[in-house]
Design a protein around this motif. Structure first.
Motif, PDB file in Angstrom:
ATOM      1  N   ALA A 100      31.100  17.032   0.770  1.00 49.95           N
ATOM      2  CA  ALA A 100      31.906  16.291   1.789  1.00 49.95           C
ATOM      3  C   ALA A 100      31.529  14.753   1.791  1.00 49.95           C
ATOM      4  N   TYR A 103      47.906  12.853   5.249  1.00 46.63           N
ATOM      5  CA  TYR A 103      46.931  11.885   4.443  1.00 46.63           C
ATOM      6  C   TYR A 103      47.319  10.437   4.844  1.00 46.63           C
ATOM      7  N   ASP A 109      33.804  11.051  10.644  1.00 44.61           N
ATOM      8  CA  ASP A 109      33.487  11.350   9.143  1.00 44.61           C
ATOM      9  C   ASP A 109      33.743  12.805   8.730  1.00 44.61           C
ATOM     10  N   ILE A 110      33.281  13.487   9.476  1.00 43.22           N
ATOM     11  CA  ILE A 110      33.746  15.086   9.169  1.00 43.22           C
ATOM     12  C   ILE A 110      34.333  15.707  10.368  1.00 43.22           C
ATOM     13  N   ALA A 143      35.003  23.178  -2.191  1.00 43.33           N
ATOM     14  CA  ALA A 143      36.293  22.285  -1.957  1.00 43.33           C
ATOM     15  C   ALA A 143      37.416  23.363  -2.216  1.00 43.33           C
ATOM     16  N   PRO A 202      42.790  17.659  -1.245  1.00 49.44           N
ATOM     17  CA  PRO A 202      41.653  16.667  -1.378  1.00 49.44           C
ATOM     18  C   PRO A 202      41.099  16.414  -0.183  1.00 49.44           C
ATOM     19  N   ARG A 203      39.460  16.436  -0.283  1.00 47.59           N
ATOM     20  CA  ARG A 203      38.576  16.014   0.878  1.00 47.59           C
ATOM     21  C   ARG A 203      38.882  17.203   2.015  1.00 47.59           C
ATOM     22  N   GLY A 223      37.083  11.497   7.497  1.00 47.62           N
ATOM     23  CA  GLY A 223      36.732  11.144   5.872  1.00 47.62           C
ATOM     24  C   GLY A 223      36.805  12.369   5.197  1.00 47.62           C
ATOM     25  N   ALA A 224      36.366  13.532   5.774  1.00 45.21           N
ATOM     26  CA  ALA A 224      36.636  14.875   5.153  1.00 45.21           C
ATOM     27  C   ALA A 224      36.947  15.968   6.279  1.00 45.21           C
ATOM     28  N   ALA A 238      32.283  13.031  -1.384  1.00 47.40           N
ATOM     29  CA  ALA A 238      33.740  12.791  -1.250  1.00 47.40           C
ATOM     30  C   ALA A 238      34.050  11.663  -0.636  1.00 47.40           C
ATOM     31  N   ILE A 239      33.510  11.354   0.422  1.00 53.29           N
ATOM     32  CA  ILE A 239      33.551  10.356   1.546  1.00 53.29           C
ATOM     33  C   ILE A 239      33.206   9.050   0.844  1.00 53.29           C
ATOM     34  N   ARG A 298      42.398   9.416   3.359  1.00 53.98           N
ATOM     35  CA  ARG A 298      41.715  10.077   4.426  1.00 53.98           C
ATOM     36  C   ARG A 298      42.631  11.008   4.910  1.00 53.98           C
TER      37      ARG A 298
END
Length: 341
Positions: free
Chosen positions: A322, A109, A23-24, A286, A290-291, A128-129, A325-326, A114
């Motif tokens: 985050a 990306y 995820d992160i 941020a 993106p992400r 995910g981020a 964002a996910i 993602r």
């Protein structure tokens, strides 16, 4: 007197199967990154913590593990090593994966938006981020000129275990906070401590300088270590004071506390908006990509204050944003941790 903390090493990629998706991804295993790993786990997010250094803790572990830190909330005083051990234990509740001794090299990306991280071991991590918590970025110790042709042992840039120097004659080269911190730490256990600085003014905090000056530490100013003596290991240092003949002092260990040079390494090629070597972020942490978020010393915004305490708050802000964002349906505020048990 604080008890010495033992850092329980987290499982690394060499000990556990590296994930292909997470995820992160947290790039940087310093205090901010470790707290981000805890907070992401608290939110139910899987995490991978990536750092080029072989141990968690970032600059704290690498540069001042024995230094007492006074400005972490809830701790009147805490040793750097103990702070890192506590953070690893806190994050460990949620079993983050640690990819240590590995660099985050390239960012791209996937078709679904993602981020894809290509790592220095050749693996690709789908995220995910990403939260960048890299502190100073990649840092390299400034070399000691007298050691350039010396092939023996005994020259170090930081001291992981001060007790290893018990009974040593120690020569510390430098005039900044690290040099004087090492002098304070080592004087009670070393046979002798000599501090050599090229000027007669110091960059270290005045109160620390005053404390060292009260100790049986020989401070030699307007001087440099001009030669290291010994073959397989250091046995002495030739010190040259400006305008005087060189003299030799005994030395089993030379601590070159000359500072570090830092750069962003591969991060500089990701397309991030930079302010010198810092990553520009907005109030949500941020970046312009993106992400991708950034927190801790590596980030920059108006009014930025670079403290460990600040980084902890930024880590929580980054994780919560985050998470949204996910999953845009997720709540930005996760509730209080005290309500979870």
């Amino acid at each position: 007197m604080l008890e010495d903390a033992t850092l329980v090493q987290p499982a690394t990629s060499a000990q556990a199967q590296s994930p292909s998706e997470v995820d992160i991804a947290i790039v940087g295993a310093g205090p901010t990154g470790l707290f981000a790993a805890y907070y992401a786990g608290f939110r139910g997010l899987s995490t991978a913590v990536i750092d080029a250094l072989p141990e968690p803790g970032g600059q704290v572990t690498a540069m001042y593990p024995e230094k007492i830190i006074y400005d972490v909330a809830g701790f009147p005083a805490i040793r750097g090593r103990e702070l890192v051990a506590n953070l690893v234990a806190q994050a460990g509740q949620y079993n983050p994966t640690y990819l240590l001794g590995i660099r985050a090299e390239k960012l791209s990306y996937a078709g679904d938006g993602r981020p894809l991280l290509t790592l220095s071991d050749g693996s690709v991590l789908t995220c995910g981020a990403i939260i960048i918590t890299g502190g100073l970025g990649s840092f390299t110790a400034r070399p000691l000129p007298a050691a350039e042709t010396f092939t023996g042992t005994g020259v170090v840039f930081f001291v992981k275990q001060p007790q290893d120097l018990a009974g040593h004659d120690v020569v510390i080269v430098g005039g900044g906070d690290s040099a004087f911190d090492w002098a304070l730490t080592l004087q009670p256990i070393a046979k002798s401590v000599t501090l050599v600085h090229r000027r007669d003014k110091f960059r270290a905090h005045a109160a620390t300088v005053a404390r060292v000056q009260e100790l049986p530490v020989q401070i030699v100013v307007n001087a440099e270590v001009s030669r290291l003596i010994g073959e397989e290991c250091v046995t002495g240092c030739e010190i040259t004071v400006r305008g005087e003949e060189p003299r030799v002092v005994p030395a089993n260990t030379v601590v070159a506390a000359l500072g570090f040079t830092a750069d962003l390494g591969p991060l500089a090629d990701w397309g991030l908006q930079l302010d010198r070597r810092h990553i520009v972020v907005d109030s949500t942490t941020a970046t312009n990509l993106p992400r991708v978020f950034a927190a801790g010393d590596i980030s920059e915004y108006p009014g930025k204050v670079r403290l460990i305490a600040t980084g902890f708050g930024e880590a929580a802000t980054a994780v919560n944003n985050a998470a949204v964002a996910i999953d845009p349906s997720a709540h930005l505020f996760p509730g209080h941790s005290s309500d979870a048990g």
